[in-house]
Each structure stands twice: as C-alpha cells, then as structure tokens.
Design a protein around this motif. Sequence first.
Motif, PDB file in Angstrom:
ATOM      1  N   HIS A 113      -1.617 -31.704  23.964  1.00  0.00           N
ATOM      2  CA  HIS A 113      -1.791 -30.318  23.507  1.00  0.00           C
ATOM      3  C   HIS A 113      -2.936 -29.694  24.304  1.00  0.00           C
ATOM      4  CE1 HIS A 113      -2.551 -26.825  21.058  1.00  0.00           C
ATOM      5  NE2 HIS A 113      -3.739 -27.258  20.713  1.00  0.00           N
ATOM      6  N   TRP A 169      -9.264 -27.384  26.580  1.00  0.00           N
ATOM      7  CA  TRP A 169      -9.237 -28.852  26.613  1.00  0.00           C
ATOM      8  C   TRP A 169      -7.884 -29.366  26.181  1.00  0.00           C
ATOM      9  CZ3 TRP A 169     -10.503 -32.241  22.094  1.00  0.00           C
ATOM     10  CH2 TRP A 169     -10.651 -31.536  20.891  1.00  0.00           C
ATOM     11  N   HIS A 187      -5.655 -32.749  24.381  1.00  0.00           N
ATOM     12  CA  HIS A 187      -5.809 -33.938  23.542  1.00  0.00           C
ATOM     13  C   HIS A 187      -4.483 -34.216  22.853  1.00  0.00           C
ATOM     14  CE1 HIS A 187      -6.024 -31.642  19.722  1.00  0.00           C
ATOM     15  NE2 HIS A 187      -6.778 -30.765  20.368  1.00  0.00           N
ATOM     16  N   HIS A 207      -1.759 -34.818  19.808  1.00  0.00           N
ATOM     17  CA  HIS A 207      -1.524 -34.090  18.554  1.00  0.00           C
ATOM     18  C   HIS A 207      -0.331 -34.661  17.786  1.00  0.00           C
ATOM     19  CE1 HIS A 207      -2.230 -30.568  16.073  1.00  0.00           C
ATOM     20  NE2 HIS A 207      -2.935 -29.964  17.007  1.00  0.00           N
TER      21      HIS A 207
HETATM   22 CU1  C2O Z   1      -7.369 -29.017  19.363  1.00  0.00          CU
HETATM   23 CU2  C2O Z   1      -4.137 -28.324  16.989  1.00  0.00          CU
HETATM   24  O1  C2O Z   1      -5.734 -28.731  18.199  1.00  0.00           O
END
Ligand code: C2O
Length: 525
Positions: free
Chosen positions: A99, A137, A139, A141
């Motif tokens: 994500h 950024w 990451h 999910h």
């Molecule tokens: Cu940093 Cu739904 O995320």
Amino acid sequence: MNRRRFLGAGLASAAAACGVPLTRSAVVPPPAALAGDRVAPLAAVSRLVVERQDPLAGRCRYVAGLGTRTVAQPVFVARRGESFDAVIENALPQPTTVHFHGLTLAEAQDGAGFDPIAPGASKRVRFEVKNRSGLYWFHPHPHGFTAEQVYGGLAGLLVVTDDDDDALDAALGLAPGNRLALAVADARVVAGAIRPYAPTAEDCLTGWLGNRSLVNGELDAERVVAPGWARLQILNACNARGLLLAFRDGEQLVPFSLVGTDGGLLGAPREIDRAFLHTGERVDVAINLAGRRAVVATSLEFDARHHTQGAAPTRHHPARDRYPPLAAAAVCESAVRSDPGDRLPDGAELSLFTLRVGAAPARTAPPLPARLSGLPDAAAGPQDVTRRMRLDFDERTGFLIDQTPYRLDETAFSVRRGTRETWEIRNSPISMPHPMHLHGFGFRVLRRQGTYGAARHFATESGGRFPTDLGVKDTVLLWPNETIWLAVDFALPDDAAFRGAQRYLFHCHNLEHEDAMMMRNFAVV
Ligand code: C2O
Ligand code: CU
Ligand code: CU
C-alpha cells in the motif's frame, strides 16, 4: 476558486500529463542533496520482492529490482507524473500487499487488502504518481497481518519531487547529503537484538511499543551533515508510539521550521521547537545547523493520555488461523509478559537519531523563503455534506469506529465523486489517542475542540489546531475527548483507472487497533 486549489491544481496538471506515456528513459534523477546508496528511482523499478530474512526474529525486507541492479530496503524517489510499473512478489509465509500510503490511487492499485497476494504469488501493479511533492511511504496492508509485517521491517519511503520541492532545496542552498528521508520506528531490543513480534492481549489493546528507536531500520542511527541548512522529511513508522519531535543540542532545544506535512509543502513555513508526530504522519523540517557540532533528534516526554482501564478481550482475526506468524510467537495471546524495560511507555522520552555536523567550511544559511507553495493557509469554505463519526471504546469490544468492527465485504457509506464533505469525528473521553488515516484523499484540518490542557498549549494555529494540522493531511491524531472537523474533497482523477465505484479505507493507524478491526470501508461512486 480557492476551494479546488489544494487538490484541484494537482489533479489538473497530472491529467494534462496523462496522455503522454512515460518511458523508463524519462526517469528524473533524485534531488542532489538526497544522497545514499538505497535511493532508487521509482520509475526504474521492475520487481519488488517482499521477503523474510530471518525466521527466528521475523525480520523482513523489500528488495527492489531495477534492471540488473537490486536495492534492499530502498528509498524510492519519483517526480510527480512518473509511473510505477512493477511485479510484486510475495516471498513471505503470509499474505501481503503493498500500500502506498498517501498516494491518490484507484482501488485496484491501493493495496488496501481487498485482494492480497498469497504466499509465493505475485502481482503486477501500475500507477501514475499524481500527488504533490512530499514524503509518502509504502507498507503491507493484509488484514490481520499488517502490524506484524510492518514491525518486521516492511515500511519503505517514497520521496515525491516537483518544481516547488526543487525551489526549496535551491533556496536553502542544501549541501549534498543535507537532505534526509527518515522512517522512525521503535523496536523492543534486548541484549542488542530486536525481539520478535509477540504482543500480549494488553499490547494489542494499547499498541506494541518498543524501547529503542530504529531509523530506516538502523539502531543508534547517525548522519553526518554539512553546516548550514538540513532538510529532514520524517515519518513516524512506529506501530503505536506517538512522538513529540524536537532537536536537542545539549540541554537546549534547537528551533526549526516546519515546511511541510503529510501531503507536501505548506504555503508558508512555521517556526517551532517541537511537533507531535503520530504513527503514519510525516513532517518536512528545515533546521539551521550553522555553528553546531551535533544535534540529537528526540521524542520529548508528554502525557500520552491512555484513559482506558482493563484489557479488552482480543479480537482474533480469522485469517490468522490459516498462516503461521513470521517468528515462532503467538500474536495477541502471548502469555510472556515482557520485562518493563523492553517496553518504554508511550510519551516517555526517547532519543531517535543524531546529526553530526561535519567540519566542512562554514556555510551561512540563507533566509527561508516566505512562500513555499501555492497552498492556501485557510482550508476550503463551506462543504456540501457533514458526516459524523465516533470513535468508541468498550471493555468487551475494544476500539471501534461507530461501534462496528471491520468487515472486508461491508461498505459503511458511499460518497458521490466530486462532493466536498465535512467529517466531524469525535473521540470518546475514555479512550486513547487514535491517529486516523484516510486512503485515497488528502484533507484539510478545519478545527479541533476538547484538546487536553497540556497539548492545547502547542495548538498555536486558528481553530485550536497544531502547526502539524496545516497543509494537506492524510493522517490526523484524535486525542481522547476531542472532536475534530476535516474538509475532504472527493474529486477523483479523470482517468481510466478510476472509472466505476472505488472502495477506500478509513482506519486507525495504531497498527494493533487496525488489525483489531478499527477500520471501515467506504465507496466513492
Ligand atoms: Cu498507512 Cu491504510 O495505511
Ligand atoms: Cu494509507
Ligand atoms: Cu487507535
């Protein structure tokens, strides 16, 4: 006219560039001041492998493939308008997604967990970067596994540049190496080793806290910079810890200028000496190091306002039964109570990283520009619709949005494309701080009410706002007892990828709360 300016200007110019397909040869080089061997142009990436390096401690990493070169734990840089087109390979024993937090993406590219990549599988992801310059950024999910994977080391940075960004670097006269992109996380470190993710039920309620800071994956991080201005783009990549960022030179706090927040540069800088930075939030800071030898970035002590008593029963995520943990440790059920020394309370002082000022010839720091971007200081005018939400705590159910636990197949509400909404969000007085994050859309913070006394002292902007509430935001903190008003413009780019209904998420970015269902889906139709 100004109501569309904060996002509209961005989308219009991105749309103008849309007809021109970008070729890999058109990749714009990263800013000269941003040095480092992990810096990699996003548009040159063709593979992104997500892998576990160390099954004992559950440490993981991203490895980017750029032609014949690979870069582990890359810091991506993209010019606004450039594209990402890569195959993501999941080499973890759990489902994952990538994500890109803060980017304007269609549901199919958002990596929001509707369509995770199974262990051993891969997926091609393509999108264009439409956002303003700023620190974004990426990451994982995947529902139920986000906290564990991010703590395992999967939190990468994306620096987006544009003309305003270039102009700021030039005005600051930045020396090479004086621009840094930093992801600050906390880890539980015992005898020099990072402990695996093994939260107890209590950790799953308050969030998983560490005792040491990790900067871009490194303990005791130090950077050598030249005298003059340094520009730091900082992400709070902790699972749950809030930071009150300041810079110490001995006992003294060094003043700095806030030049940007989540979604890019402010209209004008703000001079401050500390800033709250909660999980998922970013700040862009200019600090004058002329005449200094070393400065230690520190999270100052603050009252973290955890007003909950009694541990709630853990919400066991059904997906967790089907895959092993990253390390051999139980999640939310660990009976092993950690040593209090392994877990520094939220709000305790924590030193983050050190800037050493090299012995380069003294540079004078030119004055900061008075205007940084065309972003209006005031948020948009009256909105079309007001939507109210509550953040609750209940001893039985834990933390929820509107009393409803997350369900993958539920749509909480639908919003018409192009509608401007005011979101009025109220946090319960018997609660804790919740950094609330919206996918797909930047918003402006209009007003805060009910902020506790000690924090209100730093709320120096109109409407009871903090300086870090300025600019385009995608994540905003709600202290217990606060009500906050946000202006959200649900305009979507006029681009094939965004046709049809698009689902997005709104959730708490305390990752243990997110995995415990403090999240809702909504649709833009
Ligand atoms: Cu940093 Cu739904 O995320
Ligand atoms: Cu996000
Ligand atoms: Cu929360």
